[in-house]
Design an enzyme around this catalytic site. Structure first.
Site, PDB file in Angstrom:
ATOM      1  N   ALA A 516    -104.268  50.836  38.394  1.00  0.00           N
ATOM      2  CA  ALA A 516    -102.998  50.738  39.135  1.00  0.00           C
ATOM      3  C   ALA A 516    -101.867  51.333  38.304  1.00  0.00           C
ATOM      4  O   ALA A 516    -101.055  52.118  38.805  1.00  0.00           O
ATOM      5  CB  ALA A 516    -102.705  49.285  39.495  1.00  0.00           C
ATOM      6  N   GLN A 645    -107.600  39.916  43.545  1.00  0.00           N
ATOM      7  CA  GLN A 645    -108.188  40.187  42.239  1.00  0.00           C
ATOM      8  C   GLN A 645    -108.254  38.927  41.387  1.00  0.00           C
ATOM      9  O   GLN A 645    -109.239  38.658  40.718  1.00  0.00           O
ATOM     10  CB  GLN A 645    -107.376  41.265  41.504  1.00  0.00           C
ATOM     11  CG  GLN A 645    -107.631  42.654  42.042  1.00  0.00           C
ATOM     12  CD  GLN A 645    -109.114  42.965  42.046  1.00  0.00           C
ATOM     13  OE1 GLN A 645    -109.741  43.023  41.014  1.00  0.00           O
ATOM     14  NE2 GLN A 645    -109.688  43.123  43.223  1.00  0.00           N
ATOM     15  N   GLU A 712    -108.840  42.135  35.677  1.00  0.00           N
ATOM     16  CA  GLU A 712    -109.608  41.315  34.742  1.00  0.00           C
ATOM     17  C   GLU A 712    -108.935  40.026  34.305  1.00  0.00           C
ATOM     18  O   GLU A 712    -109.618  39.068  33.939  1.00  0.00           O
ATOM     19  CB  GLU A 712    -109.992  42.179  33.531  1.00  0.00           C
ATOM     20  CG  GLU A 712    -110.970  43.251  33.997  1.00  0.00           C
ATOM     21  CD  GLU A 712    -111.225  44.375  33.014  1.00  0.00           C
ATOM     22  OE1 GLU A 712    -112.275  44.362  32.389  1.00  0.00           O
ATOM     23  OE2 GLU A 712    -110.380  45.270  32.893  1.00  0.00           O
TER      24      GLU A 712
END
Ligand code: MOS
Length: 751
Positions: A516, A645, A712
């Site tokens: 991103a 996410q 993550e």
């Protein structure tokens, strides 16, 4: 940067590819049709170490539909030299070369490829192949190799080694009034994305190939193919439009890609090779890791010493590395720190980056140890984290580009209701269930990588933005569309993103949570350049209403370029392009990290994770009933995909805490639970309430668009928060992940 940031960026936009996905129109690598397609099926070794003596192919060859069977004795032409097999993200060592020789390096290693007219024929024939081996002794058990652990080579690892020790950790530990020293273990985990690995290699004739591959990097995989098979880069196009998850398993080219291309070149036909779910367990894993963490504090909870040592598994042929212990030198302020990281070689496939590689392992141990220390001190575990807040990265002495972690602690604790927590373990109950609340900090890199993009304006006023990024489920299609639409003030439907194709402008693999920020900034730069070009054309036109305007004075919106102070004064894009006799106008943009800035600053994403567990008092069954994850991740481009996410990361963290473990029968060197029946990942019934909070974090240094990564950070700290919750509920500390019922039953009651 000219961005008004109100139309699209920052809005919870639906996925632009969502409809295609739910209606089955989005094609994945193994779904592309091709004429006269052949199917390959990989035969795996059944031993972990040794040599192939002979392979009996007779029965398989008689099977109707079988076209060819490749083994090490007749495999197609491919590069001999190691270095030709190195992909962009290969660790130091000798990359695995399928069918290279008779040598067996790990159980499940491919020993043959059956190619047939149908998948079923190939699979059937594969079951008839008999391989005779000369078996060598093997070891797949890290415990037995710990005494042979070694410091990994730094060269070409791309992974920062642990920092040099600072202060005198041993002495400070010895002198401190409150201290703990504990061993932790994270058992191996396996990536299990929904889409299994597959490649469809379309043989176009004239030596040209179009390859549909499941990968996190089209250009990395394309480069691998051209290097291994000695092909020109113009002859190979690699497409990965849609990727059904990967979590790191698709960073490096996987074996099915080699096989599809090799067979295709040899047979001059199109070939598809897919892996089975069981074979997915042979292509790399989160390495088994032993850790020892020693923490010492003064009576006020200020850390006096941190020591963290890790030994992790790797293969015999590569030195796979990750940053496991480094986090312990920068998450908290401490003057006396000593960190070590070693590897031990096993007869397994090389481990492989798996979502937040290294951090997930190391931060889990540190955050559990800190929790243990908090009880020794009698200080609230959240308060202990605040007391030891690190204002800068003490490993490198660099400043953080931003760190809104205190706000994560505050907002997360408020949403969770942390102040109502009973301080002692076993102090909270709900019916016959013990209730525990645990907390952890999370931290992950906020990288900016070199990336390029193009932006093209069509004469109908629509826009196309392109970069060879991948979307592994993260929302890349959507955020790049949003950035383009924002820049030109267009509805999303008028902007088309192009990604997932090696022929597009340069992109790194989609990994490390950098897409991103990196590809997004490249697209922004391309759009800015395109607006400049458009403005130049517009101001040069005869009687241009923008003749005396500067670029800063104009805005592009609704297919017009006009003066901000007088929107009536402007020109339609169609008019400008017509006057310039253009059907389209393209500009390039690129981004790379600023080396000057990197001397002074370092960038991370932070989070605070709070977990509530309910533990059945008699049976020790654990349910994670609530999680709050508050993240500081710079500017949020799309709160909806961003939240997804974090949700996915937290779910994976719950899996790490309670379920996921690759189990090997070490006598055989074989993974015994290579299936979804026995390798447990959380199901819907395991997941309850997860709340995601994004705290405000302005960061004008981390990336040109102020964005950090999110893929993550959601997993980091989640397992520790659950583990700490289990201790708070039960008074039993399990330091061996996953925390299964048997381990809780067998753990001593500590309080
Ligand atoms: Mo992620 S493990 O960098 O795909």
């Amino acid at each position: 940067m000219s961005s008004i940031e109100q139309l699209h960026v920052g809005r919870p936009t639906n996925r632009v590819d969502g409809r295609l996905k739910v209606t089955g129109q989005a094609q994945y690598a193994a779904e592309y049709p091709a004429n006269d397609l052949l199917y390959g099926y990989i035969v795996d070794s059944t031993i972990a170490a040794g040599r192939i003596v002979s392979i009996d192919l007779a029965a398989a060859q008689r099977m109707p539909g079988v076209v060819e069977i490749f083994t090490h004795e007749n495999r197609g032409k491919a590069a001999w030299l190691d270095r030709k097999w190195r992909d962009e993200v290969a660790p130091p060592g000798h990359p695995f070369r399928p069918l290279h020789s008779d040598r067996i390096l790990f159980d499940g290693q491919p020993v043959a490829l059956v190619v047939a007219e149908t998948f079923e024929a190939a699979r059937d024939a594969a079951s008839l192949i008999r391989v005779a081996y000369d078996v060598d002794p093997h070891c797949t058990e890290l415990e037995r190799k710990r005494n042979e652990a070694y410091v990994p080579p730094k060269k070409r690892s791309g992974i920062p080694p642990p920092p040099d020790p600072r202060g005198n950790a041993e002495q400070a530990f010895a002198d401190a009034p409150v201290k703990i020293s504990r061993d932790y273990r994270v058992n191996p985990e396996h990536h299990n994305p929904m889409e299994m690995f597959g490649s469809t290699c379309v043989y176009e004739g004239d030596g040209k190939l179009t390859i549909y591959d499941k990968t996190q990097g089209s250009q990395n995989a394309q480069g691998y193919v051209t290097s291994v098979f000695g092909l020109g880069s113009d002859d190979v196009r690699l497409v990965n439009h849609y990727v059904g998850g990967a979590f790191g398993s698709g960073l490096r080219p996987q074996q099915q890609l080699f096989f599809a291309v090799m067979a295709s070149l040899e047979l001059k036909r199109s070939v598809r090779v897919t892996l089975t779910r069981a074979q997915m367990f042979h292509i790399g894993y989160r390495p088994d890791t032993y850790q020892m963490v020693s923490l010492a504090a003064d009576r006020d909870g200020r850390l006096q010493a941190i020591m963290h040592d890790a030994v992790a598994a790797t293969s015999h042929y590569e030195d796979y590395q990750e940053a496991v212990v480094n986090w312990s030198g920068m998450m908290y302020h401490c003057d006396n720190v000593k960190l070590t990281y070693q590897l031990a070689k096993l007869d397994t496939a090389t481990p492989c980056d798996m979502r937040a590689p290294g951090a997930v392992i190391g931060v889990t141990a540190l955050e559990c140890a800190l929790d243990e220390l908090s009880y020794e001190l009698g200080i609230d575990p959240l308060e202990l984290r605040r007391i030891n807040f690190a204002e800068k990265d003490e490993n490198t002495n660099k400043e953080f580009t931003s760190k809104a972690l205190m706000e994560c602690y505050r907002a997360g604790a408020a949403a969770f209701g942390w102040e109502r927590r009973a301080p002692k373990p076993r102090g909270m109950k709900d019916g016959r269930e013990l209730v525990g609340w645990g907390v952890s900090t999370g931290m992950w890199d906020a990288f900016l990588q070199k990336a390029q993009a193009s932006a093209t304006l069509k004469d109908d006023g629509t826009l196309e933005v392109a970069t060879a990024a991948s979307d592994i489920g993260t929302g890349t299609w959507t955020i790049l569309t949003q950035i383009g639409a924002e820049a030109f003030g267009l509805p999303l439907d008028d902007v088309k993103a192009q990604i997932g194709d090696s022929s597009l402008p340069m992109s790194p693999v989609e990994g490390g949570s950098w897409t991103a920020a990196s590809n997004g900034s490249a697209v922004q730069a391309a759009c800015d350049a395109l607006k400049q070009s458009l403005f130049k054309l517009a101001s040069k036109m005869a009687n241009s209403p923008l003749a005396d305007a500067r670029f800063e004075d104009v805005e592009v919106r609704d297919r017009r370029i006009f003066r901000k102070d007088d929107p009536a004064r402007g020109l339609a894009i169609a008019e400008i392009m017509h006057a310039a006799e253009l059907h389209e106008l393209t500009e390039q943009g690129k981004v790379s990290p600023s080396l000057i800035q990197m001397m002074k600053y370092i960038s991370y994403t932070h989070s605070a994770v709070f977990a509530e567990v309910h533990v059945d008092e008699d049976l020790d069954v654990v349910r994670v009933t609530r999680v709050v994850c508050a993240a500081a991740a710079g500017k949020i481009l799309n709160p909806k995909t961003a939240r997804s996410q974090i949700l996915g990361g937290v779910v994976m963290g719950i899996g790490m805490a309670l379920h996921e473990e690759g189990m090997t029968d070490h006598r055989l060197g074989k993974i015994m639970n290579a299936n979804f029946g026995e390798y447990h990942i959380p199901a819907h019934a395991d997941i309850a309430d997860i709340e995601v909070i994004f705290v405000d974090e302005k960061d004008d240094k981390v990336s040109p668009i102020g964005v950090k990564g999110l893929g993550e950070i959601g997993i980091v700290g989640a397992a520790a928060a659950v583990a700490n919750g289990i201790y708070h509920a039960t008074g039993k500390r399990v330091r061996d992940f996953p925390i299964t019922i048997d381990k809780i039953l067998n753990a001593p009651l500590l309080s």
